[in-house]
Design a protein around this motif. Structure first.
Motif, PDB file in Angstrom:
ATOM      1  N   GLU A 105      79.273 -54.674  69.012  1.00 15.17           N
ATOM      2  CA  GLU A 105      79.454 -55.597  70.141  1.00 15.17           C
ATOM      3  C   GLU A 105      79.541 -57.036  69.624  1.00 15.17           C
ATOM      4  N   LEU A 106      78.627 -57.407  68.736  1.00 16.15           N
ATOM      5  CA  LEU A 106      78.635 -58.757  68.148  1.00 16.15           C
ATOM      6  C   LEU A 106      79.930 -58.980  67.372  1.00 16.15           C
ATOM      7  N   ILE A 107      80.327 -57.980  66.622  1.00 19.71           N
ATOM      8  CA  ILE A 107      81.532 -58.090  65.792  1.00 19.71           C
ATOM      9  C   ILE A 107      82.764 -58.265  66.696  1.00 19.71           C
ATOM     10  N   GLY A 108      82.768 -57.563  67.826  1.00 23.51           N
ATOM     11  CA  GLY A 108      83.862 -57.740  68.789  1.00 23.51           C
ATOM     12  C   GLY A 108      83.934 -59.171  69.283  1.00 23.51           C
ATOM     13  N   ARG A 109      82.778 -59.785  69.528  1.00 21.80           N
ATOM     14  CA  ARG A 109      82.779 -61.185  69.990  1.00 21.80           C
ATOM     15  C   ARG A 109      83.250 -62.122  68.882  1.00 21.80           C
ATOM     16  N   LYS A 110      82.956 -61.775  67.644  1.00 16.75           N
ATOM     17  CA  LYS A 110      83.458 -62.587  66.525  1.00 16.75           C
ATOM     18  C   LYS A 110      84.990 -62.532  66.459  1.00 16.75           C
ATOM     19  N   ILE A 111      85.532 -61.354  66.748  1.00 19.32           N
ATOM     20  CA  ILE A 111      87.006 -61.237  66.773  1.00 19.32           C
ATOM     21  C   ILE A 111      87.575 -62.180  67.833  1.00 19.32           C
ATOM     22  N   VAL A 112      86.924 -62.224  68.985  1.00 15.64           N
ATOM     23  CA  VAL A 112      87.396 -63.103  70.072  1.00 15.64           C
ATOM     24  C   VAL A 112      87.380 -64.561  69.609  1.00 15.64           C
ATOM     25  N   ARG A 113      86.294 -64.955  68.941  1.00 12.92           N
ATOM     26  CA  ARG A 113      86.183 -66.356  68.464  1.00 12.92           C
ATOM     27  C   ARG A 113      87.283 -66.647  67.445  1.00 12.92           C
ATOM     28  N   CYS A 114      87.565 -65.688  66.572  1.00 15.04           N
ATOM     29  CA  CYS A 114      88.637 -65.881  65.579  1.00 15.04           C
ATOM     30  C   CYS A 114      89.972 -66.137  66.283  1.00 15.04           C
ATOM     31  N   VAL A 115      90.268 -65.292  67.253  1.00 13.51           N
ATOM     32  CA  VAL A 115      91.565 -65.413  67.936  1.00 13.51           C
ATOM     33  C   VAL A 115      91.657 -66.769  68.644  1.00 13.51           C
ATOM     34  N   GLU A 116      90.582 -67.173  69.306  1.00 12.98           N
ATOM     35  CA  GLU A 116      90.583 -68.479  69.996  1.00 12.98           C
ATOM     36  C   GLU A 116      90.887 -69.619  69.025  1.00 12.98           C
ATOM     37  N   LEU A 149      86.854 -53.366  69.328  1.00 11.84           N
ATOM     38  CA  LEU A 149      88.080 -53.748  70.040  1.00 11.84           C
ATOM     39  C   LEU A 149      87.890 -53.741  71.551  1.00 11.84           C
ATOM     40  N   ALA A 150      87.024 -52.877  72.045  1.00 13.56           N
ATOM     41  CA  ALA A 150      86.778 -52.865  73.496  1.00 13.56           C
ATOM     42  C   ALA A 150      86.252 -54.220  73.938  1.00 13.56           C
ATOM     43  N   VAL A 151      85.378 -54.816  73.138  1.00 14.07           N
ATOM     44  CA  VAL A 151      84.843 -56.149  73.461  1.00 14.07           C
ATOM     45  C   VAL A 151      85.978 -57.175  73.424  1.00 14.07           C
TER      46      VAL A 151
END
Ligand code: PEP
Length: 260
Positions: A105-116, A149-151
């Motif tokens: 779940e945390l790793i998914g949020r890190k992916i979101v931050r990267c994309v932003e 990826l779901a996150v």
């Protein structure tokens, strides 16, 4: 046609004094523009390594990024802070899953931050030895990919520029390596997982790397597999001659894919 990528993770090695020289030496040894080349130094050396690699065609990656955009997180580094220094970021490395208790779940949020922040995430996944021996490697890796990826997909479209690194935990820093065919099988599992949560088109477009004690000797076994799009390198990523041989082999794959 997917990119062929070699990324070096320096982990907690080098100092700000010696990192730029090593980066320059590696960049000079891996001048193969068909291969996407990335060096991930410690955060404290990102600026110096970015300056050293300027104009070489070798990209800079961060080894980690925080899951929040900003705030009261002493000692942490956000994606937007990294954005001027790096174009890539590793998320979910098994050493952080183990030592910092990072969850999918945390790793998914890190992916979101990267994309932003416009950083390309390298999502690391891989099974423990006991999971492989129990015949559950595919289940573990599928779960890691789907959960992270779901996150990310709850926050937006499929993460732009995502790369997945398959790194069996038992092969990292141990000298033990997966067989090429086994790594290719897990690469197919990773693409099936992406297809399941996102789309077949996203799955087909996502590069999958192999990592785990890759050296100049073992690289060819992975780079000959059509499902594997490059190498994620730890220990050998600190050695210019090793990197030269690994990237040189990757360039053969890139040229073969182009039909050149
Ligand atoms: C890694 O850092 O993810 C890694 C694969 O390390 P090594 O190549 O040293 O096993």
């Amino acid at each position: 046609m997917r990119e062929v990528i070699v990324a070096a993770n320096w982990k907690m090695n080098t100092t700000p004094a010696d990192a730029p020289g090593l980066a320059r030496a590696i960049a000079a040894a891996i001048a193969e523009p068909e291969v996407v080349r990335v060096i991930c130094p410690p955060a404290i050396s990102l600026a110096a390594v970015a300056a050293a690699l300027d104009g070489t065609g070798v990209a800079v990656g961060a080894q980690n990024v925080h899951a929040e955009s900003a705030g009261a997180y002493t000692g942490e580094i956000s994606a937007s802070m990294l954005a001027g220094l790096a174009t890539w970021a590793i998320v979910g490395h098994s050493e952080r899953r183990r030592d910092q208790g990072e969850t999918d779940e945390l790793i998914g949020r890190k992916i979101v931050r990267c994309v932003e922040a416009g950083l390309r995430p390298i999502l690391c996944v891989g099974e423990q030895l006991a999971e492989r021996e129990a015949g559950h490697a595919d289940r573990t890796v599928r779960g890691q990919v789907e959960a992270a990826l779901a996150v990310a997909l709850r926050a937006g479209p499929f993460p732009a520029g995502l790369v997945v690194a398959y790194e069996p935990v038992w092969a990292i820093g141990t000298g033990r390596t997966a067989r090429g065919a086994d790594a290719a099988e897990i690469a197919a599992v990773i693409r099936a997982a992406i297809g399941h949560v996102a789309s077949v088109a996203a799955a087909e477009a996502t590069p999958v790397l192999y990592g785990g004690s890759v050296t100049s000797t073992s690289a060819a076994e992975y780079l000959a597999e059509p499902a594997i799009d490059g190498a994620f390198v730890g220990g050998a990523g600190l050695k210019p001659d090793e990197m030269a041989a690994i990237v040189g082999r990757a360039a053969l794959t890139a040229r073969a894919r182009r039909g050149a």
